[in-house]
Design a protein around this motif. Structure first.
Motif, mmCIF file in Angstrom:
data_model
loop_
_atom_site.group_PDB
_atom_site.id
_atom_site.type_symbol
_atom_site.label_atom_id
_atom_site.label_comp_id
_atom_site.label_asym_id
_atom_site.label_seq_id
_atom_site.Cartn_x
_atom_site.Cartn_y
_atom_site.Cartn_z
ATOM 1 N N LYS A 213 0.830 -1.202 0.000
ATOM 2 C CA LYS A 213 0.000 0.000 0.000
ATOM 3 C C LYS A 213 0.873 1.264 0.000
ATOM 4 N N ARG A 214 2.124 1.115 0.407
ATOM 5 C CA ARG A 214 3.038 2.261 0.428
ATOM 6 C C ARG A 214 3.977 2.297 -0.765
ATOM 7 N N TYR A 215 4.329 1.122 -1.295
ATOM 8 C CA TYR A 215 5.307 1.046 -2.376
ATOM 9 C C TYR A 215 4.737 0.282 -3.562
ATOM 10 N N ARG A 216 5.076 0.760 -4.761
ATOM 11 C CA ARG A 216 4.644 0.068 -5.981
ATOM 12 C C ARG A 216 5.550 -1.144 -6.224
ATOM 13 N N ASP A 217 5.004 -2.158 -6.877
ATOM 14 C CA ASP A 217 5.792 -3.337 -7.231
ATOM 15 C C ASP A 217 7.003 -2.945 -8.075
ATOM 16 N N SER A 218 6.811 -1.995 -8.986
ATOM 17 C CA SER A 218 7.909 -1.574 -9.863
ATOM 18 C C SER A 218 9.047 -0.929 -9.062
ATOM 19 N N THR A 219 8.703 -0.194 -8.007
ATOM 20 C CA THR A 219 9.724 0.419 -7.161
ATOM 21 C C THR A 219 10.554 -0.642 -6.474
ATOM 22 N N MET A 220 9.905 -1.643 -5.928
ATOM 23 C CA MET A 220 10.618 -2.707 -5.220
ATOM 24 C C MET A 220 11.404 -3.584 -6.185
ATOM 25 N N SER A 221 10.860 -3.794 -7.360
ATOM 26 C CA SER A 221 11.582 -4.566 -8.376
ATOM 27 C C SER A 221 12.861 -3.823 -8.776
ATOM 28 N N ASN A 222 12.748 -2.501 -8.945
ATOM 29 C CA ASN A 222 13.909 -1.683 -9.275
ATOM 30 C C ASN A 222 14.947 -1.746 -8.148
ATOM 31 N N LEU A 223 14.483 -1.684 -6.904
ATOM 32 C CA LEU A 223 15.383 -1.801 -5.761
ATOM 33 C C LEU A 223 16.128 -3.136 -5.791
ATOM 34 N N ALA A 224 15.410 -4.213 -6.041
ATOM 35 C CA ALA A 224 16.035 -5.544 -6.066
ATOM 36 C C ALA A 224 17.074 -5.654 -7.184
ATOM 37 N N VAL A 225 16.768 -5.112 -8.344
ATOM 38 C CA VAL A 225 17.708 -5.156 -9.473
ATOM 39 C C VAL A 225 18.965 -4.366 -9.141
ATOM 40 N N ARG A 226 18.796 -3.173 -8.578
ATOM 41 C CA ARG A 226 19.948 -2.342 -8.219
ATOM 42 C C ARG A 226 20.770 -2.986 -7.095
ATOM 43 N N TYR A 227 20.079 -3.591 -6.125
ATOM 44 C CA TYR A 227 20.765 -4.262 -5.025
ATOM 45 C C TYR A 227 21.643 -5.385 -5.569
#
Length: 96
Positions: free
Chosen positions: A16-30
Motif C-alpha cells: 500500500k506504500r510502495y509500488r511493485d515496480s519500485t521494489m523490483s527496481n530496488l532488487a535489481v539495483r541491489y
C-alpha cells in the motif's frame, strides 16, 4: 540466506506504500551493486581484513588500522587474532 551454496534475498514491503515496480527496481539495483562488490573483492591483489575477521567484535576499523601499523608494519609480525582483555587484564591496565 545461504542455502546449498546459494545466496538469496527476500524483499518484504507494504504494497500500500510502495509500488511493485519500485521494489523490483530496488532488487535489481541491489543485485547489481552486490555483484560489483563481489567483482571488486575477487580482483583485489591482496586480502584486506576488517574488524569482523577477528575475535574482538568491538574493534573499530581505526583501532585495527592502528594495531596493524604498530605491529605488522613496524613490528614485523602478522596479527592472526585479537581478543578483548580479560577483567583482570583490564584492571591491571587501569591501575598501571
Amino acid at each position: 540466506m545461504i542455502t546449498k551454496k546459494k545466496l538469496s534475498f527476500t524483499f518484504l514491503y507494504n504494497s500500500k506504500r510502495y509500488r511493485d515496480s519500485t521494489m523490483s527496481n530496488l532488487a535489481v539495483r541491489y543485485k547489481r551493486n552486490l555483484i560489483d562488490v563481489i567483482e571488486h573483492c575477487k580482483n583485489k591483489g591482496s586480502v584486506e581484513f576488517t574488524p569482523s575477521d577477528y575475535s574482538d567484535k568491538r574493534l573499530t576499523i581505526e583501532e585495527l588500522d592502528s594495531l596493524r601499523e604498530t605491529y605488522e608494519m613496524h613490528g614485523n609480525c602478522k596479527i592472526s587474532d585479537i581478543y578483548a582483555l580479560s577483567p583482570m587484564q583490564e584492571g591491571m591496565l587501569f591501575h598501571s
